[in-house]
Write a protein that holds these residues in place. Structure first.
Motif, short mmCIF file in Angstrom:
data_model
loop_
_atom_site.label_atom_id
_atom_site.label_comp_id
_atom_site.label_asym_id
_atom_site.label_seq_id
_atom_site.Cartn_x
_atom_site.Cartn_y
_atom_site.Cartn_z
N SER A 154 0.83 -1.19 0.00
CA SER A 154 0.00 0.00 0.00
C SER A 154 0.87 1.25 0.00
O SER A 154 2.00 1.24 0.50
CB SER A 154 -0.93 0.01 1.21
OG SER A 154 -0.23 0.30 2.39
N SER A 155 0.37 2.32 -0.57
CA SER A 155 1.14 3.56 -0.67
C SER A 155 1.51 4.09 0.70
O SER A 155 2.64 4.58 0.91
CB SER A 155 0.35 4.61 -1.47
OG SER A 155 -0.95 4.78 -0.94
N ALA A 156 0.60 3.98 1.68
CA ALA A 156 0.90 4.45 3.03
C ALA A 156 2.00 3.62 3.67
O ALA A 156 2.85 4.14 4.40
CB ALA A 156 -0.36 4.41 3.89
N GLU A 157 2.01 2.34 3.37
CA GLU A 157 3.03 1.46 3.97
C GLU A 157 4.41 1.70 3.35
O GLU A 157 5.43 1.68 4.05
CB GLU A 157 2.63 -0.01 3.82
CG GLU A 157 3.42 -0.95 4.69
CD GLU A 157 3.21 -0.71 6.19
OE1 GLU A 157 4.08 -1.12 6.99
OE2 GLU A 157 2.18 -0.10 6.57
N THR A 180 2.84 0.73 -5.74
CA THR A 180 1.92 0.92 -4.63
C THR A 180 0.47 0.90 -5.09
O THR A 180 0.17 1.00 -6.27
CB THR A 180 2.22 2.24 -3.90
OG1 THR A 180 2.02 3.33 -4.81
CG2 THR A 180 3.65 2.26 -3.38
N LYS A 182 -3.83 1.65 -3.41
CA LYS A 182 -4.71 2.09 -2.33
C LYS A 182 -5.43 0.87 -1.77
O LYS A 182 -5.90 0.02 -2.55
CB LYS A 182 -5.74 3.11 -2.84
CG LYS A 182 -5.14 4.41 -3.37
CD LYS A 182 -4.59 5.27 -2.26
CE LYS A 182 -4.15 6.63 -2.81
NZ LYS A 182 -3.56 7.48 -1.74
N SER A 195 -8.01 -3.25 3.82
CA SER A 195 -7.45 -2.40 4.85
C SER A 195 -7.67 -3.02 6.23
O SER A 195 -8.79 -3.38 6.60
CB SER A 195 -8.08 -1.01 4.81
OG SER A 195 -7.55 -0.19 5.83
N LYS A 197 -6.45 -1.70 9.70
CA LYS A 197 -5.75 -0.59 10.33
C LYS A 197 -5.27 -0.91 11.74
O LYS A 197 -5.82 -1.76 12.43
CB LYS A 197 -6.67 0.63 10.38
CG LYS A 197 -7.07 1.15 9.00
CD LYS A 197 -7.98 2.36 9.12
CE LYS A 197 -8.36 2.89 7.74
NZ LYS A 197 -9.25 4.08 7.84
N PRO A 201 0.76 1.96 9.64
CA PRO A 201 -0.10 2.93 8.93
C PRO A 201 -0.74 2.40 7.66
O PRO A 201 -1.84 2.84 7.30
CB PRO A 201 0.87 4.08 8.63
CG PRO A 201 1.87 4.02 9.73
CD PRO A 201 2.08 2.56 9.98
N GLY A 202 -0.09 1.47 6.96
CA GLY A 202 -0.65 0.97 5.71
C GLY A 202 -0.86 -0.53 5.69
O GLY A 202 -0.87 -1.16 4.62
#
Length: 293
Positions: A154-157, A180, A182, A195, A197, A201-202
């Motif tokens: 994931s982009s956040a990870e 990456t 979403k 997701s 959580k 964060p990702g």
């Protein structure tokens, strides 16, 4: 810059793994277990295992070792430590060979060989999150361990990993091979990210669907097959957001128990495939590996 919580988690994982690979554990033994989901061939791959002391710093944060020990004792487990497996999941699709997580790089390559797969045959690597016991096996001898694979997270990870000094050597090697997405996206045919959580964060899971068959890799939503299920409300030191991790753990376990969905849990006893069952006010683990043919 990573905060103190992030650094603690990464450092503790690294130290725990290093310790378990030497004095606390025998040499890691490769293992593989093949099964099918619909028309897809899957293989659970053993990489390593490590032992964490029952000191209240990771499992049961805020609870005494004696209280945690009572939960372990009731399950017939040693009360002074918690042993976690470290496993990965291989998915053999018609035009792709997909690896979900890579462990620490312990016995993974040998387990992969048992499964009849060479590193250069892996086309895609899906990372649930960037802790070193899930992406450490991406690099071998300073080079890509799977030279032809696209690494997906994931982009956040990926943003989280790039800020983590503990991962600098790995990030340097894999940078340029990472794509990456979403959470919620279909990352490769028949596999959708979910997701989850709280842990990082990702952090995501991966739902694999083929025909009427379905399996969810839930990553580090849970860790101990005992404590995570008997006391899902207990905080976990590995979680970047402990309260968020608690909520995700309880919500996910409730849904899995209701739906009776097959899951892969990389830290439960190998091969980590089974179902979550409701057990009074908590949950229990029911190992269940589908047939290979």
């Amino acid at each position: 810059m990573p905060n103190s919580k992030t650094l603690f988690v990464a450092s503790f994982l690294a130290l725990a793994i290093a310790a378990s690979a030497s004095a606390q554990m025998p040499p890691q033994q490769p293992d593989s277990k093949a099964f099918k989901i619909g028309s897809l061939d899957l293989v659970s791959l053993h990489d390593a295992q490590f032992v964490l002391p029952n000191d209240g710093k990771v499992f049961g944060v805020g609870h005494s070792p004696e209280e945690i020990g009572e939960v372990l004792k009731a399950a017939g487990a040693p009360t002074d430590a918690v042993t976690l497996s470290v496993d990965a999941l291989l998915v053999k699709a018609p035009k792709r060979v997909i690896l979900i997580d890579t462990g620490v790089g312990g016995a993974l390559q040998q387990s992969l060989a048992q499964a009849g797969t060479k590193p250069e045959e892996v086309t895609d690597i899906l990372i649930t999150h960037s802790h070193p016991d899930h992406m450490g096996g991406l690099v071998k001898d300073g080079k890509l361990a799977f030279p032809k694979a696209t690494i997906r997270m994931s982009s956040a990870e990926w943003a989280f990993a790039r800020k983590n000094a503990q991962l600098a050597n790995i990030v340097k090697v894999i940078d340029g091979n990472v794509k990456t997405f979403k959470p919620g996206a279909t990352v490769v045919p028949q596999i959708t990210s979910v997701s989850l959580k709280g842990h990082t964060p990702g952090h995501v899971g991966y739902e694999i669907v083929s025909g009427k068959g379905k399996l969810l890799d839930i990553g580090d939503t849970v860790h101990s097959s005992i404590i995570s299920l008997v006391k899902p409300e207990w905080l976990v030191g590995f979680d970047n957001d402990e309260k968020g991790g608690e909520k995700n753990r309880i919500d996910t376990l409730k849904k899995l128990a209701k739906d009776n969905e097959l899951v892969f849990t990389p830290h439960f006893p190998f091969p980590g495939v089974g179902r979550i069952a409701a057990d009074g006010d908590h949950f229990s683990w029911e190992p269940s590996v589908p047939a290979a043919k």
